[in-house]
Design an enzyme around this catalytic site. Structure first.
Site, mmCIF file in Angstrom:
data_model
loop_
_atom_site.group_PDB
_atom_site.id
_atom_site.type_symbol
_atom_site.label_atom_id
_atom_site.label_comp_id
_atom_site.label_asym_id
_atom_site.label_seq_id
_atom_site.Cartn_x
_atom_site.Cartn_y
_atom_site.Cartn_z
ATOM 1 N N GLN A 185 0.827 -1.206 0.000
ATOM 2 C CA GLN A 185 0.000 0.000 0.000
ATOM 3 C C GLN A 185 0.861 1.255 0.000
ATOM 4 O OE1 GLN A 185 -2.162 -1.951 3.579
ATOM 5 N NE2 GLN A 185 -3.474 -0.268 2.950
ATOM 6 N N ASP A 188 6.289 4.830 -1.095
ATOM 7 C CA ASP A 188 7.645 5.332 -0.871
ATOM 8 C C ASP A 188 8.726 4.601 -1.659
ATOM 9 O OD1 ASP A 188 7.925 2.882 0.567
ATOM 10 O OD2 ASP A 188 7.291 3.870 2.419
ATOM 11 N N HIS A 203 -1.259 1.388 -4.434
ATOM 12 C CA HIS A 203 -1.717 2.779 -4.390
ATOM 13 C C HIS A 203 -0.797 3.725 -5.145
ATOM 14 C CE1 HIS A 203 -4.038 1.628 -0.487
ATOM 15 N NE2 HIS A 203 -4.680 1.272 -1.586
ATOM 16 N N CYS A 214 -3.748 13.784 -20.506
ATOM 17 C CA CYS A 214 -3.297 12.858 -21.550
ATOM 18 C C CYS A 214 -2.684 11.577 -21.007
ATOM 19 C CB CYS A 214 -2.293 13.553 -22.472
ATOM 20 S SG CYS A 214 -0.717 13.978 -21.678
ATOM 21 N N CYS A 278 1.340 20.008 -17.622
ATOM 22 C CA CYS A 278 1.871 18.932 -18.457
ATOM 23 C C CYS A 278 2.581 19.522 -19.673
ATOM 24 C CB CYS A 278 0.737 18.014 -18.897
ATOM 25 S SG CYS A 278 1.246 16.707 -20.054
ATOM 26 N N SER A 319 -0.030 -3.276 8.512
ATOM 27 C CA SER A 319 -1.237 -2.660 7.960
ATOM 28 C C SER A 319 -2.428 -2.955 8.856
ATOM 29 C CB SER A 319 -1.521 -3.189 6.550
ATOM 30 O OG SER A 319 -2.759 -2.689 6.061
ATOM 31 N N SER A 320 -3.273 -1.949 9.039
ATOM 32 C CA SER A 320 -4.526 -2.158 9.767
ATOM 33 C C SER A 320 -5.583 -2.783 8.869
ATOM 34 C CB SER A 320 -5.043 -0.826 10.318
ATOM 35 O OG SER A 320 -5.390 0.046 9.249
ATOM 36 N N ASN A 344 1.270 -6.953 13.067
ATOM 37 C CA ASN A 344 0.900 -5.539 13.145
ATOM 38 C C ASN A 344 0.711 -5.143 14.596
ATOM 39 O OD1 ASN A 344 0.029 -3.075 11.570
ATOM 40 N ND2 ASN A 344 -1.771 -3.343 12.878
ATOM 41 N N ILE A 345 1.109 -3.931 14.922
ATOM 42 C CA ILE A 345 0.867 -3.398 16.262
ATOM 43 C C ILE A 345 -0.515 -2.760 16.264
ATOM 44 C CG2 ILE A 345 1.653 -1.794 18.035
ATOM 45 C CD1 ILE A 345 4.453 -2.015 16.828
#
Length: 377
Positions: A185, A188, A203, A214, A278, A319-320, A344-345
């Site tokens: 997700q 970076d 994402h 365009c 652009c 990830s939640s 996950n925390i």
């Protein structure tokens, strides 16, 4: 061309070399940073123009500035107990028994690299931050100016982040053939820099800029230079506030955000900031990311779903699993009968569906996993 000057003279020098009206915020902060009479700080600074003609503060002045004003950011990674031996053995079996393991990652793994997440106790939402939505970005030119001014300011600090222990561990598992592929997700690109070869960026990525007219894609570094050329005073102000190290932060209302921009106090915002159009069609440019309120491109969503459907297990890390674009992948794996593990925390949307849940720092969990049995490196 070099100028050695007091803070007030520096402001006039900026006006003289600029093609546009001087940014009030940039000059005010440069005046303060480069000799506005603060105790213990020299009253002169060296200002120069780079090879592109954009104003910049010299490295010697920047080092002095950073040494005086950069402050450590608060701890981004939520507190958590170390993983138990039992948890690690369960995760080892989970990975060892899978022949086609897909890993889904979220913002929690990049907190170890100094990039905040959204939903953890120390995340961006905890301070009241609301990310821009797709609809807001499209609505007005003023909103786009504010977004790009913030994004330009935050880009180099975002780029300075290095892959963390989770990125590196997953790249090693991939190279050993124990992870088939990663779906992230995150925008970076730290998975790529850690050595993962074919991660799906669900994402999108901040490393590209996309034309809404365009469809032309532009490298982000090229776009940054175009912004600098159009806004040399803003570029100089940002240069003066450059961070000395990843994870540090300056004051003046600036806070790093999960998608690479910086939250800037509205008092310091430059209303005449110019946004490049652009080069192909003159259309509106946006980062090649899926903003809140937008949809993942159909082909990319289908690729991710096909990957999950061809896997025999899915491991979600950092990830939640709150947003539907990723939760639907987890739900599809469960409906197919594939086991789902979570590292996950804090709670996730899929806790009750998972066959394994470890609440600990993912970097510690996966680094220790790589010392065990056939997974040892």
């Amino acid at each position: 061309m070099n100028y050695r000057c007091s803070g007030l003279q520096l402001a006039h020098s900026l006006r003289g070399m600029s093609r546009h009206r001087c940014a009030k915020w940039g000059v005010a902060q440069l005046r303060t940073l480069c000799g506005g009479g603060l105790p213990g700080h020299q009253s002169s600074a060296l200002l120069s123009t780079n090879k592109h003609g954009c104003a910049q503060v010299s490295s010697e002045s920047r080092e002095s500035i950073v040494g005086t004003y950069a402050v450590k950011r608060k701890e981004l990674i939520p507190e958590a107990s170390p993983p138990s031996d039992h948890d690690l053995r369960d995760l080892y079996r989970f990975v060892e028994e899978s022949q086609n393991l897909v890993v889904v990652t979220g913002a929690g793994i990049s907190t170890e690299s100094g990039i905040p997440d959204y939903r953890s106790p120390n995340g961006a939402y905890s301070s009241g931050f609301k990310p821009i939505t797709h609809q807001e970005f499209l609505r007005t030119a003023a909103t786009r100016r504010r977004y790009w001014a913030r994004s330009y300011a935050g880009w180099r600090q975002f780029m300075a982040a290095e892959p963390g222990p989770t990125h590196r561990a997953l790249a090693q598992l991939e190279s050993k053939g124990r992870v088939m592929r990663i779906i992230t997700q995150n925008v970076d690109r730290l998975h790529h820099r850690a050595g993962s070869t074919n991660a799906i960026e669900l994402h999108g990525t901040t490393h590209r800029v996309f034309c809404l007219g365009c469809g032309e894609l532009t490298d982000r570094h090229k776009f940054q230079q175009r912004v600098c050329d159009l806004n040399p005073d803003w570029a100089a102000a940002v240069e003066a506030l450059e961070k000395g190290e990843p994870g540090s932060d300056a004051s003046f209302g600036m806070k790093q955000r999960p998608d690479g921009d910086i939250e800037i106090d509205s008092r310091f915002f430059q209303e005449d900031f110019l946004v490049p159009a652009c080069e192909q069609c003159g259309g509106v440019l946006k980062p090649d990311v899926v903003f809140f309120g937008d949809n993942v491109p159909k082909a990319r969503a289908e690729e991710a779903m096909e990957l999950v459907m061809s896997s025999d297990a899915v491991l979600a890390v950092g990830s939640s699993l709150t947003v539907m674009s990723v939760f639907r992948l987890i739900r599809a794996a469960i409906e197919r009968g594939s086991p789902v593990g979570i590292v996950n925390i804090g709670p996730t949307r899929a806790d009750e569906l998972a066959s394994l849940k470890i609440e600990a720092r993912s970097g510690e969990v996966l680094s220790r996993l790589l010392t065990m049995g056939s997974l040892a490196i």
